[in-house]
Design a protein around this motif. Structure first.
Motif, short mmCIF file in Angstrom:
data_model
loop_
_atom_site.label_atom_id
_atom_site.label_comp_id
_atom_site.label_asym_id
_atom_site.label_seq_id
_atom_site.Cartn_x
_atom_site.Cartn_y
_atom_site.Cartn_z
N GLY A 189 46.77 50.99 21.90
CA GLY A 189 45.42 50.67 22.37
C GLY A 189 45.11 51.32 23.70
O GLY A 189 45.93 52.06 24.26
N ILE A 190 43.92 51.04 24.20
CA ILE A 190 43.47 51.59 25.48
C ILE A 190 44.40 51.14 26.63
O ILE A 190 44.66 51.89 27.57
CB ILE A 190 41.99 51.20 25.76
CG1 ILE A 190 41.49 51.75 27.10
CG2 ILE A 190 41.78 49.69 25.77
CD1 ILE A 190 41.02 53.16 27.01
N GLY A 257 40.80 44.02 32.47
CA GLY A 257 41.08 42.61 32.21
C GLY A 257 42.49 42.28 31.76
O GLY A 257 42.83 41.12 31.59
N PHE A 258 43.35 43.29 31.56
CA PHE A 258 44.71 42.91 31.18
C PHE A 258 45.65 42.83 32.39
O PHE A 258 46.81 42.44 32.26
CB PHE A 258 45.29 43.78 30.05
CG PHE A 258 45.71 45.17 30.42
CD1 PHE A 258 44.79 46.19 30.48
CD2 PHE A 258 47.04 45.47 30.66
CE1 PHE A 258 45.17 47.48 30.80
CE2 PHE A 258 47.44 46.76 30.97
CZ PHE A 258 46.49 47.78 31.04
N GLY A 259 45.14 43.15 33.56
CA GLY A 259 45.84 42.86 34.81
C GLY A 259 45.04 41.76 35.49
O GLY A 259 43.81 41.84 35.53
N GLY A 260 45.71 40.74 36.00
CA GLY A 260 44.99 39.61 36.60
C GLY A 260 44.67 39.82 38.07
O GLY A 260 44.76 40.95 38.59
N LEU A 261 44.31 38.72 38.72
CA LEU A 261 43.92 38.78 40.13
C LEU A 261 45.09 39.22 41.02
O LEU A 261 44.91 40.03 41.94
CB LEU A 261 43.41 37.39 40.57
CG LEU A 261 42.83 37.33 41.97
CD1 LEU A 261 41.57 38.18 42.10
CD2 LEU A 261 42.51 35.87 42.36
N VAL A 311 54.43 43.33 38.78
CA VAL A 311 53.36 42.32 38.78
C VAL A 311 52.75 42.19 37.38
O VAL A 311 52.48 41.08 36.91
CB VAL A 311 52.27 42.67 39.84
CG1 VAL A 311 51.12 41.69 39.76
CG2 VAL A 311 52.86 42.66 41.23
N LEU A 312 52.55 43.33 36.72
CA LEU A 312 52.03 43.29 35.34
C LEU A 312 52.96 42.48 34.43
O LEU A 312 52.51 41.66 33.62
CB LEU A 312 51.90 44.71 34.76
CG LEU A 312 50.60 45.46 34.99
CD1 LEU A 312 50.68 46.83 34.34
CD2 LEU A 312 49.40 44.69 34.45
N LEU A 313 54.27 42.69 34.62
CA LEU A 313 55.27 41.97 33.83
C LEU A 313 55.20 40.48 34.11
O LEU A 313 55.18 39.65 33.19
CB LEU A 313 56.67 42.51 34.16
CG LEU A 313 57.84 41.87 33.44
CD1 LEU A 313 57.78 42.16 31.95
CD2 LEU A 313 59.18 42.39 33.99
N PHE A 314 55.13 40.15 35.39
CA PHE A 314 55.06 38.75 35.82
C PHE A 314 53.84 38.06 35.19
O PHE A 314 53.95 36.97 34.62
CB PHE A 314 55.00 38.72 37.36
CG PHE A 314 54.68 37.38 37.94
CD1 PHE A 314 55.64 36.37 37.97
CD2 PHE A 314 53.42 37.12 38.47
CE1 PHE A 314 55.34 35.13 38.50
CE2 PHE A 314 53.12 35.89 39.00
CZ PHE A 314 54.08 34.89 39.02
#
Lengths: 322, 56
Positions: A189-190, A257-261, A311-314
């Motif tokens: 995906g994107i 939107g797939f990475g959070g704040l 961070v993405l993993l977390f």
């Protein structure tokens, strides 16, 4: 002993010496492990792990469980290692000329080029086949393409012939999370493309920083790295340009939107730090000194990529757990 | 790196060569055992309970 005996013995010793050169391996298992470039493999494993977990968290599709996921990860690591072995097989002549690489198994004489080639091809075939069996053939094809791209397109075609070698070749290092994404979901995906782009844009400033303080080594080996061909000043400018371009690309998981704040804030802060370091490198005109700024940027860039993907993993783990 | 001893009837491995050869042999053996375990695990976890649901 007669003269004929002495001659016969000398001839026998010469023949045996040739045979020894070709037949007796000096290799230990750790040398074969070193052929797989464990340092690079660490980054491959980590980014692929993030690809696997993010894919599960974002798409909700989980074609792999913990055990099959671990096997897929191992395959990607072995595939990366196989690329490293094939790279060392082809570059043994250059490695001999550079301080940084002179003690690698082939130039140091512990492993022959033939052994490295056979090992690399075997590991490549094994990793692709097992990944295909444990996940799907899209992921296996992508892994095969990654190995081909690194070993043939980058190592054989680009590295010795263009100063843009690591810009294009960086695609190989950027593919592991895409392979992992395909293994987990059966599609690309994107989001997987964004992970690819982050590593792709990160690679040039990372390697050019290294090339700045190792340019004498590269020049001795005749590798057309940017500082060798176009000079330090041009390279410093390119590092700054790529560092600025990297920031919005690194922020895109948050935009999509797939990475959070947490990811958004961390990446914004770390990207500013990256650009600041690139500015220091840009201003550091004095090539007589030890290129301290370039060394600092090189170290920072490694931390930067690990932090972003960490961070993405977390966030992905939290999303799955909730 | 030790010099190999060249005997009249061929090459005799030095003690270091033999040690390295033993290490390589052990590594190959462990690699094969690992592959057996890997394929076993893959079969079990890939097919799961379906393995038992085959018509005889």
């Amino acid at each position: 002993m007669s003269t004929a005996d002495i001659e016969a013995r000398t001839e026998l010793q010469a023949l045996a010496a040739t045979a020894v050169e070709h037949r007796i391996s000096q290799a230990e298992p750790k040398d074969f492990f070193a052929l797989m470039k464990p340092g690079v493999m660490r980054l491959v494993v980590f980014t692929a792990l993030v690809g696997l977990v993010s894919a599960a968290a974002t798409s909700g599709t989980m074609l792999l469980g913990p055990v099959t996921g671990a096997i897929a990860l191992l395959c990607i690591a072995i595939g990366g290692g196989a690329s490293g072995a094939l790279n060392m097989w082809y570059e043994a002549d250059l490695d001999k000329l550079m301080k940084r690489t002179a003690n690698r198994p082939i130039p140091a004489g512990r492993v022959s080029r033939g052994e490295a080639l056979a090992f690399g091809l075997f590991m490549a075939a094994l990793s692709v086949m097992v990944l295909g069996l444990v996940s799907n053939w899209l992921a296996a094809s992508l892994l095969a393409f990654t190995i081909f791209f690194y070993a043939v397109v980058y190592t054989i075609w680009l590295k010795r012939f263009t100063q843009q070698n690591i810009v294009i070749g960086g695609a190989a290092g950027a593919l592991p999370p895409v392979v992992a994404w395909a293994a987990m979901t059966g599609s690309v995906g994107i989001e997987a493309f964004v992970l690819f782009l982050i590593i792709f844009m990160w690679t040039p400033p990372h390697f050019w920083a290294l090339a700045l303080f190792a340019s004498q080594d590269y020049a001795r080996a005749g590798i057309p790295m940017m500082p060798v061909v176009s000079g330090d000043a041009y390279t410093r400018k390119q590092i700054l340009i790529y560092s600025v371009l990297l920031a919005p690309v690194a922020m895109s998981p948050w935009f999509l939107g797939f990475g959070g704040l947490v990811y958004g804030v961390t990446t914004a802060a770390l990207s500013l730090g990256f650009i600041a370091n690139a500015i220091y490198v840009y201003r550091d005109k004095n090539t007589e000194n030890t290129n301290r700024a370039a060394k600092r940027l090189f170290a920072y860039s490694i931390l930067y990529l690990f932090a972003l993907f960490g961070v993405l993993l977390f966030e992905a783990v939290i999303k799955i757990a909730l | 790196m030790s010099e190999p001893i060249i005997a009249e009837d061929g090459v005799e491995l030095s003690a270091d060569d033999k040690k390295r050869r033993n290490k390589r042999s052990v590594a190959i053996a462990l690699g094969l055992i690992f592959l057996v375990a890997l394929f076993y695990l893959m079969t079990i976890f890939k097919f799961g309970p379906e393995l038992l649901n085959k018509p005889f």
